[in-house]
Design a protein around this motif. Structure first.
Motif, PDB file in Angstrom:
ATOM      1  N   GLU A  51       3.630   5.985  -3.392  1.00 15.93           N
ATOM      2  CA  GLU A  51       5.109   6.985  -3.393  1.00 15.93           C
ATOM      3  C   GLU A  51       5.543   6.244  -5.169  1.00 15.93           C
ATOM      4  O   GLU A  51       6.259   6.912  -5.853  1.00 15.93           O
ATOM      5  CB  GLU A  51       5.561   6.055  -2.260  1.00 15.93           C
ATOM      6  CG  GLU A  51       7.421   6.930  -2.701  1.00 15.93           C
ATOM      7  CD  GLU A  51       8.418   6.627  -1.916  1.00 15.93           C
ATOM      8  OE1 GLU A  51       9.527   7.082  -2.313  1.00 15.93           O
ATOM      9  OE2 GLU A  51       7.928   5.582  -0.824  1.00 15.93           O
ATOM     10  N   PHE A  52       5.279   5.413  -5.974  1.00 18.19           N
ATOM     11  CA  PHE A  52       5.891   4.584  -7.122  1.00 18.19           C
ATOM     12  C   PHE A  52       4.207   4.595  -7.876  1.00 18.19           C
ATOM     13  O   PHE A  52       5.052   3.770  -9.433  1.00 18.19           O
ATOM     14  CB  PHE A  52       6.532   3.507  -7.152  1.00 18.19           C
ATOM     15  CG  PHE A  52       7.502   3.948  -5.719  1.00 18.19           C
ATOM     16  CD1 PHE A  52       8.733   4.737  -6.239  1.00 18.19           C
ATOM     17  CD2 PHE A  52       7.971   2.930  -4.671  1.00 18.19           C
ATOM     18  CE1 PHE A  52      10.040   4.981  -5.600  1.00 18.19           C
ATOM     19  CE2 PHE A  52       8.999   3.501  -4.000  1.00 18.19           C
ATOM     20  CZ  PHE A  52       9.800   4.164  -4.366  1.00 18.19           C
ATOM     21  N   ASN A  53       3.346   4.446  -7.591  1.00 20.93           N
ATOM     22  CA  ASN A  53       2.253   3.823  -8.680  1.00 20.93           C
ATOM     23  C   ASN A  53       2.532   3.106  -9.264  1.00 20.93           C
ATOM     24  O   ASN A  53       2.462   3.075 -10.451  1.00 20.93           O
ATOM     25  CB  ASN A  53       2.010   5.227  -9.753  1.00 20.93           C
ATOM     26  CG  ASN A  53       0.873   5.333 -10.488  1.00 20.93           C
ATOM     27  OD1 ASN A  53       0.234   4.864  -9.779  1.00 20.93           O
ATOM     28  ND2 ASN A  53       0.672   6.448 -11.215  1.00 20.93           N
ATOM     29  N   LEU A  54       1.717   1.102  -9.153  1.00 25.08           N
ATOM     30  CA  LEU A  54       2.264   0.169  -8.928  1.00 25.08           C
ATOM     31  C   LEU A  54       1.674  -0.105  -9.734  1.00 25.08           C
ATOM     32  O   LEU A  54       0.344   0.156  -9.854  1.00 25.08           O
ATOM     33  CB  LEU A  54       2.742  -0.415  -7.564  1.00 25.08           C
ATOM     34  CG  LEU A  54       3.440  -0.502  -6.388  1.00 25.08           C
ATOM     35  CD1 LEU A  54       3.535  -1.478  -5.408  1.00 25.08           C
ATOM     36  CD2 LEU A  54       5.019  -0.189  -7.389  1.00 25.08           C
ATOM     37  N   PRO A  55       1.698  -0.880 -10.862  1.00 22.14           N
ATOM     38  CA  PRO A  55       1.296  -1.631 -11.837  1.00 22.14           C
ATOM     39  C   PRO A  55       0.075  -2.494 -11.289  1.00 22.14           C
ATOM     40  O   PRO A  55       0.740  -3.108  -9.838  1.00 22.14           O
ATOM     41  CB  PRO A  55       2.178  -2.257 -12.635  1.00 22.14           C
ATOM     42  CG  PRO A  55       3.278  -2.393 -11.983  1.00 22.14           C
ATOM     43  CD  PRO A  55       3.499  -1.265 -11.303  1.00 22.14           C
ATOM     44  N   PHE A  56      -0.938  -2.240 -11.412  1.00 17.59           N
ATOM     45  CA  PHE A  56      -2.298  -3.412 -10.878  1.00 17.59           C
ATOM     46  C   PHE A  56      -1.876  -3.217 -10.000  1.00 17.59           C
ATOM     47  O   PHE A  56      -3.147  -4.226  -9.743  1.00 17.59           O
ATOM     48  CB  PHE A  56      -1.891  -4.577 -11.500  1.00 17.59           C
ATOM     49  CG  PHE A  56      -1.353  -5.177 -13.192  1.00 17.59           C
ATOM     50  CD1 PHE A  56      -1.986  -4.325 -14.015  1.00 17.59           C
ATOM     51  CD2 PHE A  56       0.037  -6.162 -13.275  1.00 17.59           C
ATOM     52  CE1 PHE A  56      -1.347  -4.794 -15.447  1.00 17.59           C
ATOM     53  CE2 PHE A  56       0.428  -6.098 -14.331  1.00 17.59           C
ATOM     54  CZ  PHE A  56       0.021  -5.327 -15.175  1.00 17.59           C
ATOM     55  N   ILE A  57      -2.059  -2.304  -8.783  1.00 15.25           N
ATOM     56  CA  ILE A  57      -2.318  -2.346  -8.105  1.00 15.25           C
ATOM     57  C   ILE A  57      -3.030  -0.727  -7.635  1.00 15.25           C
ATOM     58  O   ILE A  57      -2.100  -0.085  -8.350  1.00 15.25           O
ATOM     59  CB  ILE A  57      -1.605  -2.683  -7.051  1.00 15.25           C
ATOM     60  CG1 ILE A  57      -0.621  -3.794  -7.090  1.00 15.25           C
ATOM     61  CG2 ILE A  57      -1.551  -1.791  -5.226  1.00 15.25           C
ATOM     62  CD1 ILE A  57      -1.352  -4.820  -6.468  1.00 15.25           C
TER      63      ILE A  57
ATOM     64  N   TRP B 153       0.974  -1.482   0.081  1.00 11.02           N
ATOM     65  CA  TRP B 153      -0.209  -0.191   0.092  1.00 11.02           C
ATOM     66  C   TRP B 153       1.063   1.855   0.002  1.00 11.02           C
ATOM     67  O   TRP B 153       0.284   2.538  -1.069  1.00 11.02           O
ATOM     68  CB  TRP B 153      -0.848   0.065   1.422  1.00 11.02           C
ATOM     69  CG  TRP B 153      -2.141   1.464   1.156  1.00 11.02           C
ATOM     70  CD1 TRP B 153      -3.667   0.916   0.646  1.00 11.02           C
ATOM     71  CD2 TRP B 153      -1.972   2.272   1.773  1.00 11.02           C
ATOM     72  NE1 TRP B 153      -4.336   2.472   1.235  1.00 11.02           N
ATOM     73  CE2 TRP B 153      -2.939   3.578   1.835  1.00 11.02           C
ATOM     74  CE3 TRP B 153      -0.683   3.036   2.046  1.00 11.02           C
ATOM     75  CZ2 TRP B 153      -3.415   4.345   2.240  1.00 11.02           C
ATOM     76  CZ3 TRP B 153      -1.125   4.481   2.842  1.00 11.02           C
ATOM     77  CH2 TRP B 153      -2.231   5.388   2.743  1.00 11.02           C
ATOM     78  N   ALA B 154       1.517   1.150   0.482  1.00  6.55           N
ATOM     79  CA  ALA B 154       2.836   2.591   1.079  1.00  6.55           C
ATOM     80  C   ALA B 154       3.242   2.434  -0.360  1.00  6.55           C
ATOM     81  O   ALA B 154       3.891   4.069  -1.210  1.00  6.55           O
ATOM     82  CB  ALA B 154       3.568   2.808   1.717  1.00  6.55           C
TER      83      ALA B 154
END
Length: 215
Positions: A164-170, A159-160
């Motif tokens: 911070e990084f705008n993860l793919p698929f999340i 979640w954190a």
């Protein structure tokens, strides 16, 4: 750095990269070895990412539609001092002493997209904190705060990392909280959907507290 010097440096770097690229094509074994190495490295990165998702999903509970995730009851112990009992679904209750005029519950929600959604992974939630709030802004700033953690931190924290990084698929949904006034003997349901938390008064004391609060 002047434009002339920058042009020379960039041209030299560009020419060097072109030459290195041509060497790969002149010697196909290098190119094939490099491609294999990159493919293996990509698979390792993908596997590590999937493992991180799996570890974090284990710390969240499945969320499908609107559902009651906890009940909260309040008992007066003194002036702006309350005994608050939070009973999560399928977990042991938390009994805490909070200061203030209102209680607040915070939650984390993770939603999935792309291939993670295609395989049917439902959004997940985790109750994060229980705390007390003051109605007066002066007290909120000056008086001691009472905040209790409700969940153990997971490392790495998906979640954190998404924040911070705008993860793919999340998609880690930020700022999910609900709060209600304290009242002796009041009982509330805490309900949650993939869009956020909602507190619902259950008994007469809770309904009276909300009615007075809204006036």
């Amino acid at each position: 750095m002047s434009h002339e010097l920058a042009t020379i440096v960039l041209a030299a770097c560009g020419g060097l990269l072109v030459i290195v690229g041509l060497l790969f094509f002149l010697r196909p074994r290098w190119l094939l070895g490099w491609l294999k190495g990159m493919a293996v490295f990509g698979l390792m990165l993908l596997g590590a990412y999937v493992l991180i998702i799996a570890i974090n999903i284990a710390g969240y509970q499945s969320l499908e539609g609107m559902q009651t995730v906890a009940t909260i009851s309040t008992q007066r112990q003194g002036d702006q001092l309350w005994r608050v009992t939070l009973e999560p679904q399928n977990n042991a209750p938390y009994v805490e002493t909070l200061r203030g005029d209102q209680w607040q519950v915070d939650a984390r929600i993770i939603r999935f997209s792309g291939p993670l959604r295609w395989v049917g992974i439902a959004p997940g939630y985790r109750l994060e904190r229980l705390g007390g709030r003051y109605t007066s802004l002066e007290q909120e700033r000056a008086q001691p705060r009472s905040v209790v953690g409700l969940g153990e931190a997971t490392w790495p924290d998906l979640w954190a990392l998404d924040q911070e990084f705008n993860l793919p698929f999340i998609e880690g949904v930020y700022g999910n909280a609900t709060f209600m006034p304290m009242r002796d003997g009041a009982l509330f349901d805490v309900r949650l959907s993939s869009s956020g938390l909602v507190a619902v008064p259950v008994n007469e004391q809770a309904r009276e507290a909300v009615q007075e609060w809204n006036q």
